[in-house]
Scaffold this motif. Structure first.
Motif, PDB file in Angstrom:
ATOM      1  N   THR A   6       0.758  -1.089  -0.055  1.00  0.00           N
ATOM      2  CA  THR A   6       0.091   0.100  -0.084  1.00  0.00           C
ATOM      3  C   THR A   6       0.873   1.245  -0.032  1.00  0.00           C
ATOM      4  OG1 THR A   6      -1.703  -1.269   1.282  1.00  0.00           O
ATOM      5  CG2 THR A   6      -1.827   1.306   1.120  1.00  0.00           C
ATOM      6  N   VAL A   7       1.861   1.151   0.578  1.00  0.00           N
ATOM      7  CA  VAL A   7       2.838   2.302   0.660  1.00  0.00           C
ATOM      8  C   VAL A   7       3.539   2.472  -0.352  1.00  0.00           C
ATOM      9  CG1 VAL A   7       5.010   3.297   1.893  1.00  0.00           C
ATOM     10  CG2 VAL A   7       3.378   2.210   3.145  1.00  0.00           C
ATOM     11  N   ALA A  30       1.593   6.526  -6.978  1.00  0.00           N
ATOM     12  CA  ALA A  30       0.588   7.140  -7.286  1.00  0.00           C
ATOM     13  C   ALA A  30       1.022   8.510  -6.806  1.00  0.00           C
ATOM     14  CB  ALA A  30      -0.628   7.059  -6.370  1.00  0.00           C
ATOM     15  N   ALA A  31       1.589   8.892  -5.982  1.00  0.00           N
ATOM     16  CA  ALA A  31       2.094  10.590  -5.637  1.00  0.00           C
ATOM     17  C   ALA A  31       3.061  10.987  -6.679  1.00  0.00           C
ATOM     18  CB  ALA A  31       2.635  10.532  -4.314  1.00  0.00           C
ATOM     19  N   GLY A  82       1.377  11.148 -10.097  1.00  0.00           N
ATOM     20  CA  GLY A  82       0.554  12.423 -10.080  1.00  0.00           C
ATOM     21  C   GLY A  82       1.316  13.549 -10.010  1.00  0.00           C
ATOM     22  N   GLY A  83       2.247  13.815  -9.467  1.00  0.00           N
ATOM     23  CA  GLY A  83       3.139  14.847  -9.407  1.00  0.00           C
ATOM     24  C   GLY A  83       3.865  14.962 -10.867  1.00  0.00           C
ATOM     25  N   THR A  84       4.334  14.041 -11.367  1.00  0.00           N
ATOM     26  CA  THR A  84       4.789  14.103 -12.869  1.00  0.00           C
ATOM     27  C   THR A  84       3.574  14.682 -13.747  1.00  0.00           C
ATOM     28  OG1 THR A  84       6.221  12.004 -12.411  1.00  0.00           O
ATOM     29  CG2 THR A  84       5.986  12.619 -14.497  1.00  0.00           C
ATOM     30  N   ALA A  85       2.680  14.073 -13.126  1.00  0.00           N
ATOM     31  CA  ALA A  85       1.345  14.687 -14.421  1.00  0.00           C
ATOM     32  C   ALA A  85       1.163  15.974 -14.201  1.00  0.00           C
ATOM     33  CB  ALA A  85       0.071  13.800 -14.152  1.00  0.00           C
ATOM     34  N   VAL A  86       1.159  16.519 -12.967  1.00  0.00           N
ATOM     35  CA  VAL A  86       1.013  17.968 -12.630  1.00  0.00           C
ATOM     36  C   VAL A  86       2.301  18.720 -13.184  1.00  0.00           C
ATOM     37  CG1 VAL A  86       0.968  19.598 -10.787  1.00  0.00           C
ATOM     38  CG2 VAL A  86      -0.475  17.549 -10.773  1.00  0.00           C
ATOM     39  N   LEU A  87       3.319  18.205 -13.085  1.00  0.00           N
ATOM     40  CA  LEU A  87       4.648  18.988 -13.456  1.00  0.00           C
ATOM     41  C   LEU A  87       4.280  19.079 -15.127  1.00  0.00           C
ATOM     42  CD1 LEU A  87       7.254  20.500 -12.969  1.00  0.00           C
ATOM     43  CD2 LEU A  87       8.363  18.205 -12.869  1.00  0.00           C
TER      44      LEU A  87
END
Length: 191
Positions: free
Chosen positions: A5-6, A12-13, A16-21
């Motif tokens: 899970t970690v 996922a983080a 998501g960060g890569t997608a936002v960047l």
């Protein structure tokens, strides 16, 4: 929570960060491209407005020069009549007499001054619009009107040679117009 899970949350983080960047970088690139495109379009519009403004200024000067030319032909006709009727049978106050010639010259001289103001304004607008070659040709054209003015003044004062000098002023006047047209054409095609 388990290790999986970690790791799933960490992946996922990062995703998501890569997608936002990536979205931020793409948005910034799109914004820059849009700004460049808008600047290019604005420059093209300014260039087209300048080109049309110059064209209008050139046409105004050419049109005013032709009006001046027509007025000069009228003045020359009066000067010719004056040379032919000086001391003629009409007398000073009769038809075609010296008094009539003087009055006609005075009226034409007043019109010449008014038309000169217009050609001067047109030449100044061309000087403002540019380019320097067209401006120089416009001012040279404007200067050629000085001979006509001096000749009319001399004729009004009784100078017998004024008519011939006036007649010979046409060649430089029309040559200056041709020089201006050529400079204007070159500037218009380059713009």
């Amino acid at each position: 929570m388990g290790d999986s899970t970690v790791w799933t949350l960490a992946i996922a983080a990062v995703t998501g960060g890569t997608a936002v960047l990536a979205s931020w970088v793409a948005g910034r690139g799109s914004t820059r491209a849009a700004r460049v495109q808008a600047e290019i379009a604005a420059r093209a519009q300014r260039a087209e407005r300048l080109r049309e403004s110059r064209r209008a200024a050139y046409l105004d000067l050419i049109e005013q020069t032709h009006r001046m030319g027509e007025l000069y032909w009228e003045i020359l006709a009066v000067l010719r009549n004056g040379a032919g009727s000086a001391g003629g049978a009409g007398g000073a106050d009769g038809p075609d007499g010296a008094g009539d010639i003087a009055e006609a010259l005075k009226e034409l001289h007043d019109r010449e001054i008014a038309e000169y103001a217009k050609i001067r304004r047109c030449a100044r607008v061309v000087e403002l619009e540019g380019p320097p070659e067209a401006a120089a040709a416009a001012l040279a054209l404007q200067r050629t009107t000085g001979t006509f003015y001096r000749c009319v003044k001399a004729a009004m004062e009784g100078d017998a040679d004024a008519r011939e000098e006036f007649r010979t002023a046409f060649s430089p006047f029309w040559a200056a117009l041709e020089d201006f047209v050529e400079a204007a054409r070159t500037a218009h095609q380059a713009g």
